[in-house]
Design an enzyme around this catalytic site. Structure first.
Site, PDB file in Angstrom:
ATOM      1  N   THR A  35       8.975  18.276   8.025  1.00 33.57           N
ATOM      2  CA  THR A  35       9.678  16.985   8.032  1.00 33.57           C
ATOM      3  C   THR A  35      11.112  17.145   7.532  1.00 33.57           C
ATOM      4  OG1 THR A  35       8.809  16.478   5.834  1.00 33.57           O
ATOM      5  CG2 THR A  35       7.605  15.575   7.713  1.00 33.57           C
ATOM      6  N   GLY A  36      11.395  18.256   6.876  1.00 29.94           N
ATOM      7  CA  GLY A  36      12.756  18.535   6.405  1.00 29.94           C
ATOM      8  C   GLY A  36      13.654  18.941   7.562  1.00 29.94           C
ATOM      9  N   ILE A  52       4.004  26.520   2.181  1.00 31.13           N
ATOM     10  CA  ILE A  52       3.383  26.718   0.862  1.00 31.13           C
ATOM     11  C   ILE A  52       1.877  26.986   0.963  1.00 31.13           C
ATOM     12  CG2 ILE A  52       5.102  25.506  -0.563  1.00 31.13           C
ATOM     13  CD1 ILE A  52       3.161  23.062  -0.574  1.00 31.13           C
ATOM     14  N   ALA A  74       7.787  20.231  -2.114  1.00 36.92           N
ATOM     15  CA  ALA A  74       7.160  20.354  -0.780  1.00 36.92           C
ATOM     16  C   ALA A  74       5.800  19.675  -0.803  1.00 36.92           C
ATOM     17  CB  ALA A  74       7.001  21.825  -0.412  1.00 36.92           C
ATOM     18  N   TYR A 142      -3.640  10.792  -0.279  1.00 40.11           N
ATOM     19  CA  TYR A 142      -2.329  11.271  -0.771  1.00 40.11           C
ATOM     20  C   TYR A 142      -2.211  11.067  -2.283  1.00 40.11           C
ATOM     21  CZ  TYR A 142       2.730  11.011  -1.692  1.00 40.11           C
ATOM     22  OH  TYR A 142       3.987  11.164  -2.230  1.00 40.11           O
ATOM     23  N   ASN A 171       9.127   4.061  -5.325  1.00 48.15           N
ATOM     24  CA  ASN A 171       9.560   4.226  -3.928  1.00 48.15           C
ATOM     25  C   ASN A 171      11.013   4.668  -3.895  1.00 48.15           C
ATOM     26  OD1 ASN A 171       7.092   2.671  -3.563  1.00 48.15           O
ATOM     27  ND2 ASN A 171       7.780   2.523  -1.446  1.00 48.15           N
ATOM     28  N   ILE A 201       7.272  -5.878   9.854  1.00 52.51           N
ATOM     29  CA  ILE A 201       6.785  -5.923   8.475  1.00 52.51           C
ATOM     30  C   ILE A 201       5.265  -5.894   8.533  1.00 52.51           C
ATOM     31  CG2 ILE A 201       6.538  -7.400   6.435  1.00 52.51           C
ATOM     32  CD1 ILE A 201       9.410  -8.328   6.857  1.00 52.51           C
ATOM     33  N   ARG A 209       7.347  -3.581  -4.112  1.00 50.46           N
ATOM     34  CA  ARG A 209       7.492  -2.179  -4.496  1.00 50.46           C
ATOM     35  C   ARG A 209       8.634  -2.071  -5.488  1.00 50.46           C
ATOM     36  NH1 ARG A 209       3.534  -2.189  -2.179  1.00 50.46           N
ATOM     37  NH2 ARG A 209       2.804  -1.096  -0.335  1.00 50.46           N
ATOM     38  N   ARG A 266      -1.593  -2.209   6.348  1.00 49.23           N
ATOM     39  CA  ARG A 266      -2.221  -0.947   6.750  1.00 49.23           C
ATOM     40  C   ARG A 266      -3.072  -0.363   5.624  1.00 49.23           C
ATOM     41  NH1 ARG A 266       3.145   1.913   8.894  1.00 49.23           N
ATOM     42  NH2 ARG A 266       3.776   1.295   6.810  1.00 49.23           N
TER      43      ARG A 266
HETATM   44  N1  LIG Z   1       9.942   9.382  -0.909  1.00 52.82           N
HETATM   45  C1  LIG Z   1       9.296   8.785  -1.895  1.00 52.82           C
HETATM   46  O1  LIG Z   1       9.394   7.562  -2.074  1.00 52.82           O
HETATM   47  C2  LIG Z   1       8.435   9.590  -2.844  1.00 52.82           C
HETATM   48  C3  LIG Z   1       7.750   8.903  -3.862  1.00 52.82           C
HETATM   49  C4  LIG Z   1       6.953   9.624  -4.733  1.00 52.82           C
HETATM   50  C5  LIG Z   1       6.853  10.994  -4.618  1.00 52.82           C
HETATM   51  N2  LIG Z   1       7.507  11.640  -3.611  1.00 52.82           N
HETATM   52  C6  LIG Z   1       7.356  13.087  -3.518  1.00 52.82           C
HETATM   53  O2  LIG Z   1       8.630  13.692  -3.412  1.00 52.82           O
HETATM   54  C7  LIG Z   1       8.526  14.870  -2.612  1.00 52.82           C
HETATM   55  C8  LIG Z   1       9.588  14.868  -1.529  1.00 52.82           C
HETATM   56  O3  LIG Z   1       9.399  13.747  -0.690  1.00 52.82           O
HETATM   57  P1  LIG Z   1      10.480  13.261   0.363  1.00 52.82           P
HETATM   58  O4  LIG Z   1      10.423  11.787   0.406  1.00 52.82           O
HETATM   59  O5  LIG Z   1      11.767  13.948   0.117  1.00 52.82           O
HETATM   60  O6  LIG Z   1       9.813  13.763   1.725  1.00 52.82           O
HETATM   61  P2  LIG Z   1      10.287  14.846   2.800  1.00 52.82           P
HETATM   62  O7  LIG Z   1       9.189  14.866   3.830  1.00 52.82           O
HETATM   63  O8  LIG Z   1      11.656  14.588   3.236  1.00 52.82           O
HETATM   64  O9  LIG Z   1      10.273  16.184   1.952  1.00 52.82           O
HETATM   65  C9  LIG Z   1       9.172  17.070   1.915  1.00 52.82           C
HETATM   66  C10 LIG Z   1       9.684  18.443   2.281  1.00 52.82           C
HETATM   67  O10 LIG Z   1       8.607  19.370   2.134  1.00 52.82           O
HETATM   68  C11 LIG Z   1       8.567  20.176   3.311  1.00 52.82           C
HETATM   69  N3  LIG Z   1       7.176  20.589   3.504  1.00 52.82           N
HETATM   70  C12 LIG Z   1       6.142  19.795   3.872  1.00 52.82           C
HETATM   71  N4  LIG Z   1       5.021  20.535   3.967  1.00 52.82           N
HETATM   72  C13 LIG Z   1       5.369  21.811   3.634  1.00 52.82           C
HETATM   73  C14 LIG Z   1       4.657  23.022   3.571  1.00 52.82           C
HETATM   74  N5  LIG Z   1       3.337  23.093   3.871  1.00 52.82           N
HETATM   75  N6  LIG Z   1       5.319  24.153   3.209  1.00 52.82           N
HETATM   76  C15 LIG Z   1       6.649  24.108   2.928  1.00 52.82           C
HETATM   77  N7  LIG Z   1       7.377  22.994   2.991  1.00 52.82           N
HETATM   78  C16 LIG Z   1       6.743  21.849   3.343  1.00 52.82           C
HETATM   79  C17 LIG Z   1       9.086  19.320   4.425  1.00 52.82           C
HETATM   80  O11 LIG Z   1       9.601  20.051   5.531  1.00 52.82           O
HETATM   81  C18 LIG Z   1      10.182  18.532   3.718  1.00 52.82           C
HETATM   82  O12 LIG Z   1      11.412  19.205   3.768  1.00 52.82           O
HETATM   83  C19 LIG Z   1       7.095  14.934  -2.102  1.00 52.82           C
HETATM   84  O13 LIG Z   1       6.357  15.799  -2.956  1.00 52.82           O
HETATM   85  C20 LIG Z   1       6.588  13.519  -2.268  1.00 52.82           C
HETATM   86  O14 LIG Z   1       5.184  13.483  -2.485  1.00 52.82           O
HETATM   87  C21 LIG Z   1       8.296  10.961  -2.711  1.00 52.82           C
END
Ligand SMILES: NC(=O)c1ccc[n+]([C@@H]2O[C@H](COP(=O)([O-])OP(=O)(O)OC[C@H]3O[C@@H](n4cnc5c(N)ncnc54)[C@H](O)[C@@H]3O)[C@@H](O)[C@H]2O)c1
Length: 308
Positions: A35-36, A52, A74, A142, A171, A201, A209, A266
């Protein structure tokens, strides 16, 4: 210091990479680009396109780089996907994290900073804003997988002396958030409104949130390098904002004139969430700075200028 950031091509961690580099740290990024995005990668960081869940590949990177600190972001972070594919979710978030922790132990990493979620582990709140002592009752796979890793971190600090700080984000929103995913309502609404499409929505718009700006989250990750040893802190604003209010604010800054569409709520979504961050203020000297309307305007500006 040398800091290895997992998920460093993603929304939140790419900003953390930028900050660590600005502060003079050496930064190594691991990401599988699921997703990155490559465009989020800071060229001053060494990048390994590794998953990972691949234990051997992760061990090789750690052996070659010998990081002092690990910042672990990640994850598969799609709540809906976790409901549909709980095994995939657990494999990435639990097994993948165990690979990262195991490799960190192997090379003598001092500390792991872990991105947990305050939005998905407390369930429907008994009281609001919820502090870190609130019962843990995740309503999605999750939430379960993210929380499980907190226990492993506690265990390995106890058994092996590997230090940690857990940051439970509310969030998170801001520039670089993926507007095409299932999560991240500010980016999704912003992208659709700028394109003149009607956003949907889920629910009646009264779900609330706690929205925290990515720049504030970055600051917490900066402070956690030196502080918060062995602690779990909410990173949040304690303000509950309804989806309808977000819709209205994004509409105002993007110039969207239309109304929202509505669809049933959902599975996996909690109805209300707001989190107390007093502990982060006390232990990390952290407090949220960005007013919501300003943060939303910055996010919409980014969406307007970027091609994502
Ligand atoms: N966005 C939010 O509101 C939020 C809230 C609470 C916690 N988080 C946590 O923050 C972290 C980052 O979230 P984000 O919103 O930036 O999402 P994001 O999807 O942009 O970032 C996740 C990154 O991890 C990489 N990734 C996914 N699976 C992987 C794997 N198997 N091996 C290596 N890389 C992998 C993806 O390519 C991506 O770059 C996550 O751990 C998420 O659980 C996010």
């Amino acid at each position: 210091m040398k800091i290895l950031v997992t998920g460093g091509a993603g929304f939140i961690a790419s900003h953390i990479v930028d900050r660590y580099l600005q502060l003079g740290h050496q930064v190594v990024v691991i990401d599988n680009l699921s997703t990155g995005r490559r465009t989020n990668l800071n060229p001053a960081a060494r990048f390994y396109e590794v998953d990972i869940t691949d234990a051997d590949a992760i061990a090789e990177v750690f052996a070659a780089e010998q990081p002092e600190i690990v910042n672990h972001h990640a994850a598969q972070m799609d709540v809906r996907r976790s409901v549909d594919e709980p095994i995939f979710d657990a494999h990435t978030n639990v097994i993948g994290s165990l690979n990262v922790i195991g490799s960190a132990l192997q090379v003598g990493v001092e500390k792991i900073i872990y991105a947990s979620t305050g939005g998905a582990i407390y369930g429907e709140l008994d009281y609001s804003p919820a502090d870190e002592e609130h019962p843990i009752r995740p309503l999605s796979p999750y939430g379960i997988s993210k929380h499980t890793v907190e226990h492993y971190l506690y265990l390995y600090q106890y058994l092996e002396g590997l230090d940690f700080t857990v940051l439970r984000y509310a969030n998170v929103y801001g520039p670089r958030q993926n507007p095409h995913g299932e999560a991240g309502v500010v980016a999704i609404f912003g992208k659709q409104m700028l394109a003149g499409q009607q956003p949907t929505i889920f629910g009646d718009g009264t779900d609330t949130r706690d929205y925290v700006f990515v720049g504030d989250v970055v600051k917490a990750n900066q402070l956690a390098v030196e502080a918060g040893s062995g602690q779990i802190c909410n990173i949040s604003t304690a303000v509950a904002t309804s989806v309808q209010e977000i819709f209205d604010t994004v509409a105002e800054v993007s110039g969207y004139q239309g109304k929202a569409g509505y669809a049933p709520a959902r599975p996996g979504d909690v109805r209300h969430n707001a989190l107390d961050s007093t502990k982060a203020q006390q232990l990390l000297d952290w407090a949220p700075q960005m007013p919501l309307s300003e943060g939303i305007a910055l996010t919409v500006d980014y969406l307007r200028e970027s091609k994502i």
